[in-house]
Write a protein that holds these residues in place. Sequence first.
Motif, PDB file in Angstrom:
ATOM      1  N   LEU A  96       5.250 -17.566 -13.425  1.00  0.00           N
ATOM      2  CA  LEU A  96       5.724 -16.199 -13.612  1.00  0.00           C
ATOM      3  C   LEU A  96       7.239 -16.170 -13.714  1.00  0.00           C
ATOM      4  N   HIS A  97       7.744 -15.264 -14.560  1.00  0.00           N
ATOM      5  CA  HIS A  97       9.180 -14.939 -14.555  1.00  0.00           C
ATOM      6  C   HIS A  97       9.297 -13.490 -14.127  1.00  0.00           C
ATOM      7  N   ILE A  98      10.078 -13.249 -13.084  1.00  0.00           N
ATOM      8  CA  ILE A  98      10.155 -11.933 -12.446  1.00  0.00           C
ATOM      9  C   ILE A  98      11.585 -11.422 -12.518  1.00  0.00           C
ATOM     10  N   ARG A  99      11.773 -10.277 -13.197  1.00  0.00           N
ATOM     11  CA  ARG A  99      13.073  -9.622 -13.258  1.00  0.00           C
ATOM     12  C   ARG A  99      12.983  -8.347 -12.410  1.00  0.00           C
ATOM     13  N   PRO A 100      13.688  -8.306 -11.297  1.00  0.00           N
ATOM     14  CA  PRO A 100      13.563  -7.154 -10.399  1.00  0.00           C
ATOM     15  C   PRO A 100      13.929  -5.838 -11.086  1.00  0.00           C
ATOM     16  N   ARG A 101      13.154  -4.814 -10.822  1.00  0.00           N
ATOM     17  CA  ARG A 101      13.381  -3.459 -11.309  1.00  0.00           C
ATOM     18  C   ARG A 101      13.033  -2.500 -10.177  1.00  0.00           C
ATOM     19  N   PRO A 102      13.581  -1.288 -10.192  1.00  0.00           N
ATOM     20  CA  PRO A 102      13.156  -0.300  -9.184  1.00  0.00           C
ATOM     21  C   PRO A 102      11.653  -0.047  -9.307  1.00  0.00           C
ATOM     22  N   LEU A 103      10.948  -0.151  -8.199  1.00  0.00           N
ATOM     23  CA  LEU A 103       9.496   0.027  -8.197  1.00  0.00           C
ATOM     24  C   LEU A 103       9.137   1.410  -7.675  1.00  0.00           C
ATOM     25  N   HIS A 104       7.949   1.859  -8.043  1.00  0.00           N
ATOM     26  CA  HIS A 104       7.450   3.154  -7.582  1.00  0.00           C
ATOM     27  C   HIS A 104       6.049   2.976  -7.009  1.00  0.00           C
ATOM     28  N   GLY A 105       5.560   4.012  -6.350  1.00  0.00           N
ATOM     29  CA  GLY A 105       4.256   3.946  -5.726  1.00  0.00           C
ATOM     30  C   GLY A 105       3.133   3.877  -6.740  1.00  0.00           C
ATOM     31  N   GLY A 106       1.952   3.551  -6.241  1.00  0.00           N
ATOM     32  CA  GLY A 106       0.777   3.458  -7.091  1.00  0.00           C
ATOM     33  C   GLY A 106      -0.286   2.618  -6.414  1.00  0.00           C
ATOM     34  N   ILE A 107      -1.427   2.520  -7.066  1.00  0.00           N
ATOM     35  CA  ILE A 107      -2.526   1.704  -6.547  1.00  0.00           C
ATOM     36  C   ILE A 107      -2.299   0.249  -6.921  1.00  0.00           C
ATOM     37  N   PHE A 108      -2.388  -0.625  -5.935  1.00  0.00           N
ATOM     38  CA  PHE A 108      -2.285  -2.068  -6.157  1.00  0.00           C
ATOM     39  C   PHE A 108      -3.690  -2.639  -6.031  1.00  0.00           C
ATOM     40  N   HIS A 109      -4.271  -3.023  -7.158  1.00  0.00           N
ATOM     41  CA  HIS A 109      -5.623  -3.586  -7.153  1.00  0.00           C
ATOM     42  C   HIS A 109      -5.583  -5.024  -6.656  1.00  0.00           C
ATOM     43  N   THR A 110      -6.600  -5.423  -5.906  1.00  0.00           N
ATOM     44  CA  THR A 110      -6.569  -6.744  -5.261  1.00  0.00           C
ATOM     45  C   THR A 110      -7.617  -7.716  -5.768  1.00  0.00           C
ATOM     46  N   TYR A 111      -8.593  -7.254  -6.549  1.00  0.00           N
ATOM     47  CA  TYR A 111      -9.572  -8.153  -7.168  1.00  0.00           C
ATOM     48  C   TYR A 111     -10.291  -9.021  -6.132  1.00  0.00           C
ATOM     49  N   GLU A 112     -10.519  -8.450  -4.961  1.00  0.00           N
ATOM     50  CA  GLU A 112     -11.171  -9.169  -3.857  1.00  0.00           C
ATOM     51  C   GLU A 112     -10.433 -10.458  -3.501  1.00  0.00           C
ATOM     52  N   ASP A 113      -9.113 -10.425  -3.613  1.00  0.00           N
ATOM     53  CA  ASP A 113      -8.273 -11.600  -3.334  1.00  0.00           C
ATOM     54  C   ASP A 113      -7.359 -11.267  -2.153  1.00  0.00           C
ATOM     55  N   HIS A 114      -7.564 -11.974  -1.056  1.00  0.00           N
ATOM     56  CA  HIS A 114      -6.838 -11.685   0.177  1.00  0.00           C
ATOM     57  C   HIS A 114      -5.327 -11.797   0.025  1.00  0.00           C
ATOM     58  N   ARG A 115      -4.855 -12.746  -0.774  1.00  0.00           N
ATOM     59  CA  ARG A 115      -3.406 -12.931  -0.883  1.00  0.00           C
ATOM     60  C   ARG A 115      -2.753 -11.863  -1.760  1.00  0.00           C
ATOM     61  N   LEU A 116      -3.491 -11.267  -2.660  1.00  0.00           N
ATOM     62  CA  LEU A 116      -2.956 -10.125  -3.387  1.00  0.00           C
ATOM     63  C   LEU A 116      -2.820  -8.919  -2.461  1.00  0.00           C
ATOM     64  N   ALA A 117      -3.770  -8.771  -1.534  1.00  0.00           N
ATOM     65  CA  ALA A 117      -3.704  -7.649  -0.599  1.00  0.00           C
ATOM     66  C   ALA A 117      -2.484  -7.749   0.314  1.00  0.00           C
ATOM     67  N   THR A 118      -2.225  -8.942   0.849  1.00  0.00           N
ATOM     68  CA  THR A 118      -1.056  -9.081   1.728  1.00  0.00           C
ATOM     69  C   THR A 118       0.244  -8.975   0.936  1.00  0.00           C
ATOM     70  N   ALA A 119       0.240  -9.437  -0.317  1.00  0.00           N
ATOM     71  CA  ALA A 119       1.431  -9.283  -1.158  1.00  0.00           C
ATOM     72  C   ALA A 119       1.729  -7.804  -1.386  1.00  0.00           C
ATOM     73  N   ALA A 120       0.687  -7.014  -1.594  1.00  0.00           N
ATOM     74  CA  ALA A 120       0.878  -5.573  -1.785  1.00  0.00           C
ATOM     75  C   ALA A 120       1.484  -4.922  -0.550  1.00  0.00           C
ATOM     76  N   ALA A 121       1.054  -5.364   0.626  1.00  0.00           N
ATOM     77  CA  ALA A 121       1.614  -4.815   1.861  1.00  0.00           C
ATOM     78  C   ALA A 121       3.107  -5.112   1.974  1.00  0.00           C
ATOM     79  N   VAL A 122       3.511  -6.292   1.522  1.00  0.00           N
ATOM     80  CA  VAL A 122       4.941  -6.644   1.538  1.00  0.00           C
ATOM     81  C   VAL A 122       5.723  -5.697   0.635  1.00  0.00           C
ATOM     82  N   ILE A 123       5.212  -5.426  -0.573  1.00  0.00           N
ATOM     83  CA  ILE A 123       5.860  -4.470  -1.472  1.00  0.00           C
ATOM     84  C   ILE A 123       5.965  -3.104  -0.799  1.00  0.00           C
ATOM     85  N   GLY A 124       4.900  -2.725  -0.106  1.00  0.00           N
ATOM     86  CA  GLY A 124       4.867  -1.412   0.529  1.00  0.00           C
ATOM     87  C   GLY A 124       5.909  -1.209   1.614  1.00  0.00           C
ATOM     88  N   LEU A 125       6.437  -2.281   2.180  1.00  0.00           N
ATOM     89  CA  LEU A 125       7.495  -2.140   3.180  1.00  0.00           C
ATOM     90  C   LEU A 125       8.719  -1.442   2.606  1.00  0.00           C
TER      91      LEU A 125
END
Length: 455
Positions: free
Chosen positions: A389-418
């Motif tokens: 992945l290449h990631i260029r930071p941008r201001p983020l906004h709220g929304g639904i973060f789908h996890t596809y039944e993947d535990h590490r996507l769920a915890t990554a979403a929680a980090v964003i939510g901080l």
Amino acid sequence: MTESPALPALWPAPVAPGAVDATVTVPGSKSVTNRGLVLAALSSEPGWLRRPLRSRDTLLMAEALRTMGVGIEETASSSSSSSSGSSGSSGGEAWRIIPAGLHGPATVDVGNAGTVMRFLPPVAALADGPIRFDGDPRSYERPLGGVIDALRALGARIDDDNRGALPMTVFGGGALEGGRVEIDASSSSQFVSALLLSAARFNQGVEVRHVGAALPSMPHIRMTVDMLRGVGAQVDTPEAGGEPNVWRVTPGALLGRDLVVEPDLSNAQPFLAAALVTGGRVTIPDWPERTTQPGDALREIFTAMGGSCELTDQGLTFTGSGRIHGIDVDLGEVGELTPGIAAVAALADSPSTLRGVAHLRLHETDRLAALTKELNELGGDVTETADGLHIRPRPLHGGIFHTYEDHRLATAAAVIGLAVEGIEVENVATTGKTLPDFPGLWTDMLNPAVPARRA
């Protein structure tokens, strides 16, 4: 502590009220627990696993071994269990594993656990009778052909309708000849570990020769070798002066062991990330001074992204500086850390490139495609590359973060939510795959008025 409440379909990820300052006791390592269960089941005498992880993946492994005749007795000391917190606690728990004659017929539910679907077919080949393997729909899509082909080359009889995937039946003959085998494990290092874990019970042991592209997740193979040696197996490896990409296990009896399971360092990632994102401080007790767990790389990676850490007798304390820097890093050996690193990188002050993780397309979900889609839908600017992945930071906004039944996507979403208001995590309960009561731990970390919870 009361039972954790039922989790909503969309979990509102809490925003950090300020810099975190917490001690979080994470549960035991899934990788160590499941390897320990397999080795104990194949040993010549009973053994113990202390402070094992109790999660969906490990309970699936334990139940699968029980269906094949292995005795697993669960105990908990009263002095530890009273203060251990949630039902996911491993504080005073111990499992006694009593080897027995492996037998079928039996049906193994692998769920979506890579360790179960890959580590147990070689065990089933040693059983007396047929063992059927089935699991979640996603498990049918995950690579298994390398293990199936290798077992056939070593003398096993398997019916998979030529799919190279689940569901399938292993017709155990009570023994397996073993010997030399070539395998392309470039899609999963678990292919190599699967053969090595059972190899001492093969008549000729095994010589596994990897052919193909670079092996991912080498720390997990080193973990397998280290644990094999811990139960008395003789293992020759490339690191010990052997041929490159060749591992040999000599046939012989495995010893029972009394093993204390280390905390799961990869599951510590979101909590360490919280310190980095909020400019706070988090301590993870019992962080080992020496380990084969890939999560230990977080010390170096998150320090490069703007934090600092100190390892003491009390554990690892990680402190954020209040700034997050982008990173260019090859994660080929530690690919499971990619979702959490991507989440932090999306909040950084400069771009990041995460490389060497093409194999993540074959994990619980296609993690590269999922991270790209979900971060971009929050306003991010993520591009999927051939191997990362290449990631260029941008201001983020709220929304639904789908996890596809993947535990590490769920915890990554929680980090964003901080740092981003309005993040709703779909099916946060999927974290129970390896990290029991993650939402409770997360809430406790953010609320210092509540005593630290043990998972």
